[in-house]
Structure formats: C-alpha cells, structure tokens
Scaffold this active site. Structure first.
Site, PDB file in Angstrom:
ATOM      1  N   ASP A 181       3.975   6.780   2.452  1.00  0.00           N
ATOM      2  CA  ASP A 181       3.323   7.951   1.871  1.00  0.00           C
ATOM      3  C   ASP A 181       4.245   9.156   2.164  1.00  0.00           C
ATOM      4  O   ASP A 181       5.222   9.381   1.464  1.00  0.00           O
ATOM      5  CB  ASP A 181       1.942   8.058   2.522  1.00  0.00           C
TER       6      ASP A 181
ATOM      7  N   PHE B 139      -5.953   6.478  -4.046  1.00  0.00           N
ATOM      8  CA  PHE B 139      -6.457   5.896  -2.803  1.00  0.00           C
ATOM      9  C   PHE B 139      -6.472   4.382  -2.961  1.00  0.00           C
ATOM     10  O   PHE B 139      -7.419   3.802  -3.475  1.00  0.00           O
ATOM     11  CB  PHE B 139      -7.855   6.423  -2.456  1.00  0.00           C
TER      12      PHE B 139
ATOM     13  N   ARG C  34      -9.185  -4.992   3.602  1.00  0.00           N
ATOM     14  CA  ARG C  34      -7.802  -5.459   3.795  1.00  0.00           C
ATOM     15  C   ARG C  34      -7.597  -6.863   3.221  1.00  0.00           C
ATOM     16  O   ARG C  34      -6.485  -7.246   2.904  1.00  0.00           O
ATOM     17  CB  ARG C  34      -7.449  -5.466   5.277  1.00  0.00           C
TER      18      ARG C  34
ATOM     19  N   GLU D 164       6.505  -2.986   5.557  1.00  0.00           N
ATOM     20  CA  GLU D 164       5.407  -2.009   5.511  1.00  0.00           C
ATOM     21  C   GLU D 164       4.482  -2.319   4.342  1.00  0.00           C
ATOM     22  O   GLU D 164       4.896  -2.955   3.378  1.00  0.00           O
ATOM     23  CB  GLU D 164       5.991  -0.603   5.263  1.00  0.00           C
ATOM     24  N   ASP D 165       3.255  -1.825   4.434  1.00  0.00           N
ATOM     25  CA  ASP D 165       2.368  -1.940   3.272  1.00  0.00           C
ATOM     26  C   ASP D 165       2.565  -0.753   2.328  1.00  0.00           C
ATOM     27  O   ASP D 165       2.610  -0.931   1.115  1.00  0.00           O
ATOM     28  CB  ASP D 165       0.887  -2.067   3.689  1.00  0.00           C
TER      29      ASP D 165
ATOM     30  N   LYS E 219       4.744   5.702  -2.404  1.00  0.00           N
ATOM     31  CA  LYS E 219       4.244   6.907  -3.086  1.00  0.00           C
ATOM     32  C   LYS E 219       5.336   7.960  -2.990  1.00  0.00           C
ATOM     33  O   LYS E 219       5.292   8.841  -2.116  1.00  0.00           O
ATOM     34  CB  LYS E 219       2.986   7.429  -2.381  1.00  0.00           C
TER      35      LYS E 219
ATOM     36  N   ASP F  34      -6.534  -0.484   3.695  1.00  0.00           N
ATOM     37  CA  ASP F  34      -7.951  -0.340   4.024  1.00  0.00           C
ATOM     38  C   ASP F  34      -8.570   0.965   3.563  1.00  0.00           C
ATOM     39  O   ASP F  34      -7.880   1.948   3.285  1.00  0.00           O
ATOM     40  CB  ASP F  34      -8.140  -0.441   5.548  1.00  0.00           C
TER      41      ASP F  34
ATOM     42  N   LYS G 182      -1.740  -2.529  10.947  1.00  0.00           N
ATOM     43  CA  LYS G 182      -2.242  -3.815  10.512  1.00  0.00           C
ATOM     44  C   LYS G 182      -1.947  -4.090   9.043  1.00  0.00           C
ATOM     45  O   LYS G 182      -2.001  -5.223   8.572  1.00  0.00           O
ATOM     46  CB  LYS G 182      -3.779  -3.846  10.705  1.00  0.00           C
ATOM     47  N   GLY G 183      -1.692  -3.021   8.310  1.00  0.00           N
ATOM     48  CA  GLY G 183      -1.700  -3.109   6.843  1.00  0.00           C
ATOM     49  C   GLY G 183      -0.704  -4.057   6.209  1.00  0.00           C
ATOM     50  O   GLY G 183      -0.920  -4.533   5.089  1.00  0.00           O
TER      51      GLY G 183
END
Ligand code: PRP
Length: 182
Positions: free
Chosen positions: A104, A153, A166, A100-101, A132, A160, A44-45
């Site tokens: 990682d 974070f 969000r 993409e959000d 990241k 989220d 969902k991000g």
C-alpha cells in the site's frame, strides 16, 4: 460439500490467481537459476499466495516467516513499524525473496528491507500478490507483482477485514453497503 459464500465484489478468481502465480513462479525460477533462495513470507496475509509461489517454483527454496506490525489506524500504516516475529533462518550470503500479500504505502516493506539488509543477504527482493501503486508514499519497488489494484478495500486470499475472510479462495473488495451486511 458446501461452497463458501461470495463476500464483496470479486476482482480475481482462484483460476486467475493460480495462472498468475504460475507465471511469476516461472520468472522466479529463471531469475534465480542455480542460486540459493529463501522465500520469506510476511504473516499473516501472505500465507495463500506464499504457498502458491512455493508450490509452483522448482527452485528448492528454504522458507521462513516474519511478522511486522505497523502503528496507526487499522486502515493505513503510519510508517512506524515493529517486527513482532523474527525469522530464524541464516540469510547471510543468500538471496531473500519477501512474499507479501499487498503493498500500500510501502512503509512496511521499506522498513523490513532495511532490517533484513543488516543480516548480510546477497539480495532482498519483493514478490507481492497485489500492488496499490496509487497509494505509495515510500520509495519502494516490488520486482514481482501479481496484480495492480485500485485503492479498494480488498479481502480474501489472505487479506482480511478485521481478521476475517482470509480464507476466501478469491480476491474481492468491500464497499460500504457490503460492510453493513457483514
Ligand atoms: C499489510 C500487508 C503489508 C502492509 C502493507 O499487513 O501485509 O505488510 O499491510 O501496507 P503498507 O504498504 O502501507 O505498509 P497488515 O498489517 O494488514 O497485516 P496482516 O498481513 O496480518 O493482515
């Protein structure tokens, strides 16, 4: 109309994000000039960043979405990825740009790219709002990156914390003291 509360420490404001999205959209237009393009958002991000890129590109791109869930703890992905929502659009011989959000470890996107390649697209590239790099495990490179971030974070603008925040119109990060007061 009341404003949303500030949650966490702000990294990028709406203004910063809009400016960067417009820059990237311009580059995407240049790179895909005269080409058929599919923007594929990861749920969902990616939703807020996806709509920015969609709004600011002039290419008449088609859109679809994909959902991948990765097993393991909620903080880190394990590398075992499952697609829980499959796009229905025909990707054969089309350029696909995955929106993409955040990247990682890179495990999710590495898996997604391999699965999408089975559909015979002309190309599969990646546009991520955040990257990241220091956390990377998989051999995964994003062609378009909004912002490089440290191992924080991060929340907001699609990202989220336990499915919350969000909708914040900025990107911020939470520290232990912030989490206690949520
Ligand atoms: C996030 C993000 C990527 C993945 C990145 O999704 O959207 O898909 O984690 O992690 P990785 O590079 O270590 O694989 P998440 O599972 O949090 O789902 P969401 O988009 O619904 O928040």
């Amino acid at each position: 109309m009341s404003e949303k509360n500030i949650i966490g420490k702000i990294l990028y404001t709406q203004e910063d994000i809009t400016k960067r999205a417009k820059e990237i959209a311009k580059q995407i237009d240049k790179d895909y000039e005269g080409e058929e393009l599919i923007l594929l958002g990861t749920l969902k991000g990616s939703i807020p960043w996806f709509t920015d890129i969609l709004k600011y590109i002039t290419n008449d791109a088609r859109i679809d979405f994909i959902t991948a869930s990765s097993y393991g703890s909620s903080m880190t992905s394990s590398g075992i990825v499952k697609i829980t929502y499959e796009p229905t659009i025909n990707m054969y011989n089309k350029h696909v740009l995955v929106i993409e959000d955040i990247i990682d470890t890179g495990n999710t996107l590495k898996y997604l790219k391999a699965k999408l390649a089975e559909r015979g697209p002309k190309s599969v590239k990646v546009c991520s709002m955040l990257n990241k790099e220091s956390r990377r495990v998989a051999d995964l490179h994003a062609e378009y990156v909004g912002f490089e971030v440290d191992d924080l974070f991060v929340i907001g603008y699609g990202l989220d914390y336990d499915q919350r925040f969000r909708g914040l119109p900025y990107i911020s990060y939470l520290e232990a003291e912030d989490v206690e007061s949520l």
